[in-house]
Design a protein around this motif. Structure first.
Motif, mmCIF file in Angstrom:
data_model
loop_
_atom_site.group_PDB
_atom_site.id
_atom_site.type_symbol
_atom_site.label_atom_id
_atom_site.label_comp_id
_atom_site.label_asym_id
_atom_site.label_seq_id
_atom_site.Cartn_x
_atom_site.Cartn_y
_atom_site.Cartn_z
ATOM 1 N N GLU A 200 1.052 -1.444 0.224
ATOM 2 C CA GLU A 200 0.288 -0.184 0.430
ATOM 3 C C GLU A 200 0.507 1.046 0.486
ATOM 4 O O GLU A 200 0.420 2.235 -0.340
ATOM 5 C CB GLU A 200 -1.224 0.513 1.460
ATOM 6 C CG GLU A 200 -2.057 1.020 1.459
ATOM 7 C CD GLU A 200 -2.936 0.876 2.302
ATOM 8 O OE1 GLU A 200 -3.362 1.714 2.310
ATOM 9 O OE2 GLU A 200 -2.266 0.514 3.467
ATOM 10 N N MET A 201 2.480 1.100 0.979
ATOM 11 C CA MET A 201 3.176 2.078 0.892
ATOM 12 C C MET A 201 3.552 2.237 -0.892
ATOM 13 O O MET A 201 3.919 3.163 -0.787
ATOM 14 C CB MET A 201 3.712 1.868 2.042
ATOM 15 C CG MET A 201 4.818 3.510 2.171
ATOM 16 S SD MET A 201 6.380 3.182 3.359
ATOM 17 C CE MET A 201 4.535 2.692 4.599
ATOM 18 N N ALA A 204 0.880 3.297 -3.524
ATOM 19 C CA ALA A 204 -0.055 4.108 -3.080
ATOM 20 C C ALA A 204 -1.167 4.414 -4.324
ATOM 21 O O ALA A 204 -2.293 4.617 -4.722
ATOM 22 C CB ALA A 204 -0.002 4.996 -2.439
ATOM 23 N N ASN A 207 -3.682 2.514 -9.037
ATOM 24 C CA ASN A 207 -4.698 1.352 -8.149
ATOM 25 C C ASN A 207 -4.685 -0.170 -9.161
ATOM 26 O O ASN A 207 -5.470 -0.842 -8.839
ATOM 27 C CB ASN A 207 -6.256 2.273 -8.224
ATOM 28 C CG ASN A 207 -5.702 3.377 -7.010
ATOM 29 O OD1 ASN A 207 -5.492 3.720 -6.012
ATOM 30 N ND2 ASN A 207 -6.417 5.141 -7.759
#
Length: 387
Positions: A200-201, A204, A207
Motif C-alpha cells: 500500500e505504501m 499508493a 490503483n
C-alpha cells in the motif's frame, strides 16, 4: 411604284430571316470552357519551409549526462540516476524532436535499460529476502518513478512469495500439532500483513496494481493451506485437534481486516474439502463404535458403585450439554440408562461440539447428513430391540 415597295418589303424580310437564323445558331453553339490561368511559375505560391528549430543541448549538465548516469549506476545511486532522467525529460518536454535530440535520447535509453536491469536484480529473492518487505522499497520506488509500475509490482510480489515460502519451510515440525499451527499462523499472517502494508505504501498511486495483490494473496493463502492441511488433516489428527487448529487459523485471518483485506471466505473455500473429509471420517468412527456397542447391548441400568463416579458422570454429561441428567439417575449410584445410550450420547454431543467449531455455510448439509446417519444407527438398534 407598288411593285417597288413590295420588293423592298421582301428584301427587308430576307435580311431579318438571315439575321434571326444567325442569332439562333450562335445560341445553340457550345460554349468553350473557361480555362483558368495556371501559373507556370513553381515558386509563386509555394511556402518556404521553416528552418528547423534548434534545441540547445550545449548545457554542461546535458553534455555530461550519459557519463553521470554511468557513475550513478556504478555507485548504486539509483535515486540520483532517476533524478537526472526526470530533469532531462522535463527539459525536453516542449522541445522538438530534432536529430540531435534523437541521438541524445538513444544514449540515455541505453542507460535506462542498464538501470532497470540493476533494479530488477535488486528485487531478486537472493538479494532481498532477509530484510523483509522494506528491503525492496528502494528498488521498487525507483522502478515506479521510471514508469514501470507493472514490472515493479510483479517483482515485488514474486519476492514476497519466495520469502513467505522460505519462512514456512524453515518452521520446525516438532511437539504438538496445535503448537506448530500457532507458529505457522503467526509466521504466515504476520508476513502477509507486513506485505500488504508495504504494498500500500509503495503503490499508493497505482490503483491498477491492487488486483494483482489480491491474486497474489490468494496464491499465498493456498501455500499456507497446503502446509496447514498436511500437518492437521493428512496426519489424521483427532477432530477436536483439527477444530482447534482451524479456529486458530480463522482468528489470525481476521486480523487482516484491520487493513481492509478479508480473506476468510478464501480460507473457507480452500479448507472445505479437507474438513468435509474429516467430518465423514469421524462420523464413520462413531457409527462403527455404536454398532459395536449395540452388538453387546444388554439393556441394563448402569451402577456406578460410588457417589464420586456418579458425580463425575454428571459433570461429563453437563459438559456435553445434557443439563437435566439428574432426571435419569436413580437411588444410590444407579443411572436409569444403559451404558450404550450414555456412551452414544457423549460421543455424539462431542462430535457436534467439535463440528460446530469447524462450521461455515458450505458445511451445513454435510454436518446435518452426518448427524442423521449417526442418529439413524442408534434408532434402528432401538427399533430392532423392541421387536
Amino acid at each position: 411604284k407598288i411593285k417597288k415597295e413590295w420588293l423592298e418589303v421582301l428584301e427587308e424580310t430576307k435580311k431579318n430571316k438571315v439575321l434571326n437564323e444567325k442569332c439562333k445558331k450562335e445560341e445553340e453553339a457550345p460554349r468553350s470552357p473557361v480555362v483558368p490561368d495556371i501559373s507556370t511559375n513553381p515558386f509563386k505560391d509555394e511556402e518556404m519551409p521553416d528552418e528547423e528549430e534548434e534545441v540547445d543541448l550545449s548545457l554542461e549538465w546535458i553534455q555530461e549526462l550519459p557519463e553521470d548516469l554511468d557513475v550513478c549506476i556504478a555507485q548504486r545511486n539509483f535515486e540520483g540516476a532517476v533524478d537526472l532522467l526526470n530533469k532531462l525529460n522535463s527539459y525536453l518536454e516542449d522541445k522538438p524532436l530534432t536529430h540531435s535530440v534523437k541521438e541524445l535520447k538513444a544514449k540515455v535509453d541505453e542507460r535506462v535499460r542498464q538501470l532497470t536491469d540493476v533494479l530488477v536484480f535488486e528485487l531478486s529473492p537472493d538479494r532481498s529476502l532477509r530484510g523483509g518487505p522494506k528491503a525492496t522499497r528502494r528498488a521498487v520506488s525507483q522502478l515506479v518513478r521510471l514508469g514501470q509500475s507493472t514490472k515493479a509490482c510483479e517483482l515485488f510480489l514474486k519476492n514476497r512469495a519466495a520469502a513467505v515460502h522460505t519462512a514456512i519451510r524453515q518452521l520446525r515440525i516438532e511437539g504438538a500439532t496445535l503448537l506448530y499451527i500457532h507458529k505457522l499462523c503467526n509466521v504466515f499472517f504476520t508476513s502477509l500483513l507486513e506485505t500488504a502494508k508495504e504494498f500500500e505504501m509503495d503503490f499508493a498511486g497505482n490503483n491498477g496494481c491492487y488486483s494483482a495483490f489480491i491474486v497474489w494473496s490468494r496464491t499465498a493463502l493456498k501455500m499456507f493451506v497446503d502446509a496447514f492441511s498436511k500437518q492437521v488433516f493428512d496426519s489424521k489428527e483427532s477432530l477436536s485437534t483439527a477444530a482447534e487448529c482451524v479456529k486458530v487459523a480463522k482468528e489470525h485471518c481476521k486480523q487482516l481486516s484491520e487493513i481492509g483485506l478479508d480473506l476468510t471466505f478464501i480460507l473457507h473455500a480452500l479448507l472445505v474439502k479437507d474438513i468435509k473429509a474429516a467430518l465423514h471420517s469421524y462420523k464413520d468412527i462413531i457409527i462403527e463404535a455404536t454398532k459395536h456397542r449395540n452388538s453387546e447391548e444388554m439393556w441394563r441400568k448402569m451402577n456406578l458403585m460410588t457417589p464420586e463416579a456418579l458425580g463425575k458422570l454428571k459433570e461429563e454429561m453437563k459438559n456435553c450439554g445434557v443439563s437435566n441428567f439428574d432426571h435419569y439417575t436413580g437411588d444410590d449410584c444407579w443411572v436409569n440408562l444403559s451404558y450404550t445410550i450414555v456412551a452414544f450420547t457423549k460421543q455424539t454431543m462431542a462430535f457436534l461440539e467439535e463440528a460446530l467449531k469447524l462450521y461455515f455455510p458450505e458445511l451445513h448439509m454435510v454436518l446435518l447428513e452426518s448427524l442423521m446417519e449417526i442418529i439413524l444407527v442408534a434408532v434402528q438398534h432401538v427399533d430392532y430391540s423392541l421387536r
